[in-house]
Motif scaffolding. Structure first.
Motif, short mmCIF file in Angstrom:
data_model
loop_
_atom_site.label_atom_id
_atom_site.label_comp_id
_atom_site.label_asym_id
_atom_site.label_seq_id
_atom_site.Cartn_x
_atom_site.Cartn_y
_atom_site.Cartn_z
N ALA A 155 -20.47 -13.06 1.92
CA ALA A 155 -19.41 -13.86 2.54
C ALA A 155 -20.01 -14.94 3.44
N LYS A 156 -21.05 -14.58 4.17
CA LYS A 156 -21.71 -15.55 5.05
C LYS A 156 -22.35 -16.66 4.22
N ARG A 201 -21.74 -7.19 1.14
CA ARG A 201 -20.50 -7.99 1.13
C ARG A 201 -20.50 -9.00 2.27
N GLU A 202 -20.91 -8.56 3.46
CA GLU A 202 -20.95 -9.47 4.61
C GLU A 202 -21.96 -10.60 4.40
N ALA A 203 -23.11 -10.28 3.84
CA ALA A 203 -24.12 -11.31 3.58
C ALA A 203 -23.62 -12.30 2.54
N THR A 235 -20.98 2.42 12.86
CA THR A 235 -19.96 1.77 12.03
C THR A 235 -18.91 2.73 11.50
N SER A 245 -19.66 -18.98 2.84
CA SER A 245 -19.12 -19.93 3.80
C SER A 245 -20.13 -21.05 4.09
N GLU A 266 -19.25 4.36 8.78
CA GLU A 266 -19.35 4.44 7.32
C GLU A 266 -19.73 5.87 6.95
N LYS A 287 -23.40 -1.38 0.93
CA LYS A 287 -22.37 -2.20 0.27
C LYS A 287 -21.69 -3.12 1.28
N LEU A 288 -21.37 -2.59 2.46
CA LEU A 288 -20.76 -3.40 3.51
C LEU A 288 -21.69 -4.55 3.90
N ALA A 289 -22.97 -4.26 4.09
CA ALA A 289 -23.93 -5.29 4.47
C ALA A 289 -24.05 -6.36 3.40
#
Length: 55
Positions: free
Chosen positions: A43-44, A39-41, A25, A47, A27, A35-37
């Motif tokens: 956001a998922k 944020r993605e979780a 990645t 939605s 990072e 932190k990225l993981a």
């Protein structure tokens, strides 16, 4: 935004996988990758819940 502390206890295999994920990645460190993981979780989840990341 509330600051939260997350403590990870990883076994050897998990630690190695995180190392590979860092390389893939780009990072800078495990903290940035987690932190990225998160944020993605969030956001998922948002939605899937119609827009709100909080439950």
């Amino acid at each position: 935004m509330t600051t939260r502390r997350v403590v990870l206890q990883l076994n050897q295999q998990q630690s190695e996988l995180l190392g590979r994920a860092l390389a893939a990645t780009g990072e800078r460190d495990v903290q940035a990758l987690v932190k990225l993981a998160l944020r993605e979780a969030a956001a998922k989840r948002a939605s899937a819940n119609g827009g709100s990341a909080r439950q």
